[in-house]
Design a protein around this motif. Structure first.
Motif, PDB file in Angstrom:
ATOM      1  N   THR A  84       0.872  -0.692   0.235  1.00 50.72           N
ATOM      2  CA  THR A  84      -0.012   0.065  -0.159  1.00 50.72           C
ATOM      3  C   THR A  84       0.717   1.044   0.433  1.00 50.72           C
ATOM      4  O   THR A  84       0.772   2.329  -0.069  1.00 50.72           O
ATOM      5  CB  THR A  84      -1.135  -0.201   1.306  1.00 50.72           C
ATOM      6  N   GLY A  85       1.985   0.759   0.237  1.00 48.52           N
ATOM      7  CA  GLY A  85       3.211   2.458   0.041  1.00 48.52           C
ATOM      8  C   GLY A  85       3.469   2.274  -1.417  1.00 48.52           C
ATOM      9  O   GLY A  85       2.965   1.469  -2.457  1.00 48.52           O
ATOM     10  N   ARG A 145      23.065   3.011  -4.849  1.00 46.71           N
ATOM     11  CA  ARG A 145      22.315   2.518  -3.406  1.00 46.71           C
ATOM     12  C   ARG A 145      21.780   3.695  -2.787  1.00 46.71           C
ATOM     13  O   ARG A 145      21.209   3.885  -1.761  1.00 46.71           O
ATOM     14  CB  ARG A 145      23.802   2.777  -2.294  1.00 46.71           C
ATOM     15  N   SER A 146      22.437   4.921  -3.043  1.00 47.19           N
ATOM     16  CA  SER A 146      21.757   5.819  -3.172  1.00 47.19           C
ATOM     17  C   SER A 146      20.485   5.906  -3.309  1.00 47.19           C
ATOM     18  O   SER A 146      19.394   6.573  -2.101  1.00 47.19           O
ATOM     19  CB  SER A 146      22.007   7.544  -3.386  1.00 47.19           C
ATOM     20  N   LEU A 147      19.609   5.913  -3.793  1.00 49.93           N
ATOM     21  CA  LEU A 147      18.395   5.746  -3.814  1.00 49.93           C
ATOM     22  C   LEU A 147      17.642   4.719  -2.742  1.00 49.93           C
ATOM     23  O   LEU A 147      16.277   4.256  -2.668  1.00 49.93           O
ATOM     24  CB  LEU A 147      17.890   5.221  -5.977  1.00 49.93           C
ATOM     25  N   ALA A 148      17.915   3.542  -3.560  1.00 48.58           N
ATOM     26  CA  ALA A 148      17.295   2.478  -2.194  1.00 48.58           C
ATOM     27  C   ALA A 148      17.945   3.447  -0.853  1.00 48.58           C
ATOM     28  O   ALA A 148      17.179   2.623  -0.310  1.00 48.58           O
ATOM     29  CB  ALA A 148      18.923   1.169  -2.304  1.00 48.58           C
ATOM     30  N   ALA A 175      13.892   4.898   3.385  1.00 52.12           N
ATOM     31  CA  ALA A 175      13.654   6.015   4.042  1.00 52.12           C
ATOM     32  C   ALA A 175      11.835   5.875   3.794  1.00 52.12           C
ATOM     33  O   ALA A 175      11.822   7.057   5.547  1.00 52.12           O
ATOM     34  CB  ALA A 175      13.823   7.023   3.947  1.00 52.12           C
ATOM     35  N   VAL A 176      11.766   5.717   3.037  1.00 49.34           N
ATOM     36  CA  VAL A 176       9.949   5.650   2.531  1.00 49.34           C
ATOM     37  C   VAL A 176       7.753   5.018   2.880  1.00 49.34           C
ATOM     38  O   VAL A 176       7.951   4.550   2.002  1.00 49.34           O
ATOM     39  CB  VAL A 176       9.728   6.920   1.667  1.00 49.34           C
ATOM     40  N   GLY A 202       2.873   8.294  -4.445  1.00 47.79           N
ATOM     41  CA  GLY A 202       4.560   7.876  -4.671  1.00 47.79           C
ATOM     42  C   GLY A 202       4.968   7.348  -5.713  1.00 47.79           C
ATOM     43  O   GLY A 202       5.785   6.979  -5.967  1.00 47.79           O
ATOM     44  N   SER A 203       4.436   6.463  -6.018  1.00 47.36           N
ATOM     45  CA  SER A 203       4.681   5.250  -7.106  1.00 47.36           C
ATOM     46  C   SER A 203       4.990   6.145  -8.465  1.00 47.36           C
ATOM     47  O   SER A 203       4.567   6.793  -8.681  1.00 47.36           O
ATOM     48  CB  SER A 203       3.600   4.221  -7.320  1.00 47.36           C
TER      49      SER A 203
END
Length: 165
Positions: free
Chosen positions: A13-14, A36-39, A44-45, A126-127
């Protein structure tokens, strides 16, 4: 655990983010750093990663990083049967769900893109879709999602992430 033709293995649902990227690491270390930054941002969200199920290069890096932060259920790789032979499980632990998350095997590339798109459409606020460094396949997938957006098939965000500015 690999699943064959079982599209409903990831429920969320996220935010659900489909990432298109290369199975190569590229020339610059910035490519793996961007993965790595994107992961980390996805962790975090509490976002779920949908990706091409590669275990090497940028694909492997983003999956491995997010699994290490959020657990195997946060990553769902979708791979066409024809690409299974291109993977290197002996070198990378390719089939290990604890390293690369869930994996679904589909018949071909069209089915993979359709399933990836459906997962994003079914995701929460946010998807969307993100393209990291890659080759022709990455560009083709990116342009198809742009076309789907123009045709009204989805209304999700599309991002091109340039890790070197």
């Amino acid at each position: 655990m690999s699943q064959e033709n079982t599209p409903s293995t990831t429920t969320s649902t996220g935010p659900v983010i489909a990432v298109f990227c290369g199975a190569s690491s590229g020339i610059s270390p910035a490519h793996l750093s961007a993965a790595r930054s994107l992961a980390k941002a996805m962790h975090a969200v509490s976002a779920t990663l949908i990706y091409g199920a590669g275990t090497t290069g940028i694909m492997g890096e983003i999956a491995r990083t997010l699994v290490s932060l959020s657990g195997p259920s946060s990553v769902h790789g979708i791979i066409p049967r024809s690409l299974l032979g291109k993977e290197r499980p002996a070198e990378t632990g390719g089939e290990d769900e604890q390293i690369f998350g869930l994996r679904t095997i589909v018949k071909g590339m069209h089915e993979r893109k359709a399933l990836m798109g459906q997962k994003v459409r079914d995701g929460g606020p946010g998807s969307g879709f993100v393209a990291l460094s890659g080759g022709y396949g990455t560009l083709e997938e990116l342009f198809e999602m742009i076309t789907w957006n123009q045709l009204g098939i989805h209304g999700k965000g599309i991002v091109v992430y340039n890790g070197e500015g």
